[in-house]
Design a protein around this motif. Sequence first.
Motif, mmCIF file in Angstrom:
data_model
loop_
_atom_site.group_PDB
_atom_site.id
_atom_site.type_symbol
_atom_site.label_atom_id
_atom_site.label_comp_id
_atom_site.label_asym_id
_atom_site.label_seq_id
_atom_site.Cartn_x
_atom_site.Cartn_y
_atom_site.Cartn_z
ATOM 1 N N LYS A 1 -15.580 -4.485 -19.651
ATOM 2 C CA LYS A 1 -15.032 -3.392 -18.833
ATOM 3 C C LYS A 1 -15.026 -3.725 -17.351
ATOM 4 O O LYS A 1 -14.149 -3.264 -16.610
ATOM 5 C CB LYS A 1 -15.816 -2.115 -19.093
ATOM 6 C CG LYS A 1 -15.568 -1.533 -20.483
ATOM 7 C CD LYS A 1 -16.254 -0.196 -20.675
ATOM 8 C CE LYS A 1 -15.917 0.401 -22.032
ATOM 9 N NZ LYS A 1 -16.555 1.712 -22.254
ATOM 10 N N LYS A 2 -15.999 -4.535 -16.890
ATOM 11 C CA LYS A 2 -16.067 -4.840 -15.467
ATOM 12 C C LYS A 2 -15.312 -6.113 -15.099
ATOM 13 O O LYS A 2 -14.773 -6.217 -13.995
ATOM 14 C CB LYS A 2 -17.526 -4.971 -15.024
ATOM 15 C CG LYS A 2 -18.345 -3.702 -15.144
ATOM 16 C CD LYS A 2 -17.784 -2.546 -14.317
ATOM 17 C CE LYS A 2 -17.779 -2.850 -12.835
ATOM 18 N NZ LYS A 2 -17.388 -1.667 -12.029
ATOM 19 N N LEU A 3 -15.303 -7.090 -16.000
ATOM 20 C CA LEU A 3 -14.741 -8.395 -15.659
ATOM 21 C C LEU A 3 -13.559 -8.798 -16.531
ATOM 22 O O LEU A 3 -12.942 -9.831 -16.283
ATOM 23 C CB LEU A 3 -15.829 -9.466 -15.751
ATOM 24 C CG LEU A 3 -16.976 -9.319 -14.753
ATOM 25 C CD1 LEU A 3 -18.107 -10.286 -15.095
ATOM 26 C CD2 LEU A 3 -16.488 -9.577 -13.332
ATOM 27 N N GLY A 4 -13.276 -8.000 -17.556
ATOM 28 C CA GLY A 4 -12.127 -8.289 -18.400
ATOM 29 C C GLY A 4 -12.359 -9.346 -19.451
ATOM 30 O O GLY A 4 -11.412 -9.828 -20.087
ATOM 31 N N THR A 5 -13.614 -9.719 -19.664
ATOM 32 C CA THR A 5 -13.931 -10.693 -20.713
ATOM 33 C C THR A 5 -15.328 -10.425 -21.254
ATOM 34 O O THR A 5 -16.202 -9.971 -20.510
ATOM 35 C CB THR A 5 -13.878 -12.143 -20.173
ATOM 36 O OG1 THR A 5 -14.231 -13.055 -21.224
ATOM 37 C CG2 THR A 5 -14.835 -12.345 -19.017
ATOM 38 N N ASP A 6 -15.500 -10.671 -22.548
ATOM 39 C CA ASP A 6 -16.844 -10.583 -23.128
ATOM 40 C C ASP A 6 -17.354 -11.964 -23.520
ATOM 41 O O ASP A 6 -18.325 -12.099 -24.254
ATOM 42 C CB ASP A 6 -16.858 -9.645 -24.332
ATOM 43 C CG ASP A 6 -15.956 -10.099 -25.479
ATOM 44 O OD1 ASP A 6 -15.324 -11.183 -25.345
ATOM 45 O OD2 ASP A 6 -15.885 -9.396 -26.493
ATOM 46 N N GLY A 7 -16.697 -12.990 -22.990
ATOM 47 C CA GLY A 7 -17.095 -14.368 -23.272
ATOM 48 C C GLY A 7 -18.224 -14.813 -22.369
ATOM 49 O O GLY A 7 -17.991 -15.495 -21.362
ATOM 50 N N ILE A 8 -19.443 -14.431 -22.706
ATOM 51 C CA ILE A 8 -20.618 -14.713 -21.882
ATOM 52 C C ILE A 8 -21.386 -15.880 -22.496
ATOM 53 O O ILE A 8 -21.712 -15.857 -23.688
ATOM 54 C CB ILE A 8 -21.538 -13.476 -21.789
ATOM 55 C CG1 ILE A 8 -20.734 -12.253 -21.352
ATOM 56 C CG2 ILE A 8 -22.687 -13.733 -20.832
ATOM 57 C CD1 ILE A 8 -21.534 -10.967 -21.408
ATOM 58 N N ASP A 9 -21.704 -16.851 -21.692
ATOM 59 C CA ASP A 9 -22.464 -18.014 -22.153
ATOM 60 C C ASP A 9 -23.958 -17.806 -21.937
ATOM 61 O O ASP A 9 -24.386 -17.084 -21.024
ATOM 62 C CB ASP A 9 -22.034 -19.274 -21.397
ATOM 63 C CG ASP A 9 -20.584 -19.638 -21.635
ATOM 64 O OD1 ASP A 9 -20.028 -19.205 -22.666
ATOM 65 O OD2 ASP A 9 -20.012 -20.353 -20.783
ATOM 66 N N ASP A 10 -24.748 -18.469 -22.763
ATOM 67 C CA ASP A 10 -26.202 -18.592 -22.554
ATOM 68 C C ASP A 10 -26.891 -17.239 -22.399
ATOM 69 O O ASP A 10 -27.708 -17.026 -21.486
ATOM 70 C CB ASP A 10 -26.494 -19.456 -21.321
ATOM 71 C CG ASP A 10 -25.872 -20.840 -21.405
ATOM 72 O OD1 ASP A 10 -25.793 -21.379 -22.525
ATOM 73 O OD2 ASP A 10 -25.454 -21.369 -20.363
ATOM 74 N N VAL A 11 -26.605 -16.315 -23.297
ATOM 75 C CA VAL A 11 -27.227 -14.983 -23.224
ATOM 76 C C VAL A 11 -28.702 -15.075 -23.618
ATOM 77 O O VAL A 11 -29.053 -15.629 -24.665
ATOM 78 C CB VAL A 11 -26.496 -13.983 -24.141
ATOM 79 C CG1 VAL A 11 -27.221 -12.628 -24.146
ATOM 80 C CG2 VAL A 11 -25.053 -13.802 -23.686
ATOM 81 N N VAL A 12 -29.556 -14.550 -22.758
ATOM 82 C CA VAL A 12 -30.996 -14.552 -23.013
ATOM 83 C C VAL A 12 -31.575 -13.212 -22.568
ATOM 84 O O VAL A 12 -31.020 -12.521 -21.721
ATOM 85 C CB VAL A 12 -31.719 -15.700 -22.268
ATOM 86 C CG1 VAL A 12 -31.374 -17.041 -22.872
ATOM 87 C CG2 VAL A 12 -31.385 -15.674 -20.786
ATOM 88 N N GLY A 13 -32.714 -12.868 -23.157
ATOM 89 C CA GLY A 13 -33.428 -11.665 -22.757
ATOM 90 C C GLY A 13 -34.777 -12.015 -22.165
ATOM 91 O O GLY A 13 -35.314 -13.089 -22.438
ATOM 92 N N PHE A 14 -35.304 -11.103 -21.348
ATOM 93 C CA PHE A 14 -36.624 -11.349 -20.763
ATOM 94 C C PHE A 14 -37.289 -10.027 -20.398
ATOM 95 O O PHE A 14 -36.628 -9.057 -20.032
ATOM 96 C CB PHE A 14 -36.526 -12.260 -19.537
ATOM 97 C CG PHE A 14 -35.627 -11.763 -18.428
ATOM 98 C CD1 PHE A 14 -36.146 -11.075 -17.341
ATOM 99 C CD2 PHE A 14 -34.264 -12.015 -18.468
ATOM 100 C CE1 PHE A 14 -35.321 -10.638 -16.316
ATOM 101 C CE2 PHE A 14 -33.433 -11.573 -17.439
ATOM 102 C CZ PHE A 14 -33.963 -10.887 -16.367
ATOM 103 N N PRO A 15 -38.622 -9.979 -20.504
ATOM 104 C CA PRO A 15 -39.367 -8.776 -20.141
ATOM 105 C C PRO A 15 -39.711 -8.783 -18.662
ATOM 106 O O PRO A 15 -39.727 -9.836 -18.009
ATOM 107 C CB PRO A 15 -40.629 -8.892 -20.994
ATOM 108 C CG PRO A 15 -40.862 -10.372 -21.065
ATOM 109 C CD PRO A 15 -39.492 -11.010 -21.099
#
Length: 398
Positions: A232-246
Amino acid sequence: MSSGGDFDLIVIGGGPAGTMAAYHAVQAGLEVLIVDKSNFPRLKPCGGGIATKAMALLPFSIEEVLETATGTLNMGLRYDAPHEFTTNGFICAFVVREKFDEFMLTMTIEAGVKFLKIDSLDAVKETDDEVCITIDGCTQIKAKYMVAADGANSRVRRLIKPRLDFSRGFALEGIIPYTRLPQIPKMEFDFGCVDYGYGWMFPKGDHVNVGIYTCNSDVSISKAELREYSQKKLGTDGIDDVVGFPLGFGGNTYQQTTERVLFAGDAAGFCEPMFGEGIHNALKSGTFAGKAVAGAVKANRKIGERYNEMLQEIRQDMVRCNYAAYQFFYPKVHGLGFKTLTSPVSKMIFLKGFAGGKTLNEIMNGFYKMPFQKPIYPASYKKFRDKTNVMPWVSKLT
């Protein structure tokens, strides 16, 4: 590494809090060892925003690892058009944490700190005279003091249980190369995309870091929500290297009750919940810890009371941030909260305060002074500006 009391200080964790504790201690002439479970460089999930208030705490320039710097910030509510905040000064710079942490550790080692990569921290034993850690199943290392700076999932905190009402927030982030985007986005926070949190875009050298964050431990966030925000913000959902952190919260309740073991950074819950910003308090608490240990060793002074006194500055700011996050802003984000943040007066006060290196507590306590607040330019900003010819209102390298 042989056992024995070979060190004045052992630091657990080689991130910003740990390196600052070690750096200030070794500068005072102490024998210091950092231990970490990773070799550097190592992957470190983080948005990588370094606010001006954090930059001002650094005892050396980090301009060579700065990717971008900006005096412009967009703030939006969900997916509505954002409000633009611009000021005559830098409010934030951006780094890739892998490079930043390696640089910080390298500078600390060059100052005389020793570094040891370990596989496990098995035990911590504190006596009246020393701290002894057991690593890798059998090896013991002793020191006069220890600083626990091993992050939100601190092993030391689980082992010795400090006086702290600890809680966690959570973030998901990834990167999008600029080659996939029609234009380079500005620094942006979009509140309300996540309960008790926001989505963010941080522009860096060749990519934008995009993420979502919540300060509420009861709120779950997902990769699907991150991709929706990006689409919705950038026009793509192609995100690389998705990680989570606390992220570690609750530092306003932390009290130094032992003489030999100090906690700093996220291990002590010093991440502030309003924006989820942790680098500033990591640097500040690490600095305080290193100086407190140096004072104790050099002057044979009790450390607990002194460290508590130094931390009061951080605690006061965290009380203010906690109120903003949990009682005022996020519960009312779709009404009074966001309207207050984006009012013309708030825009001016907060931007001038941020560019002046002020904390939220300092801005609120001295709001009447903020119209006259001048921006500050720590050495890292000055050298970065001279090297790149980037002015504060420019959000990308030219």
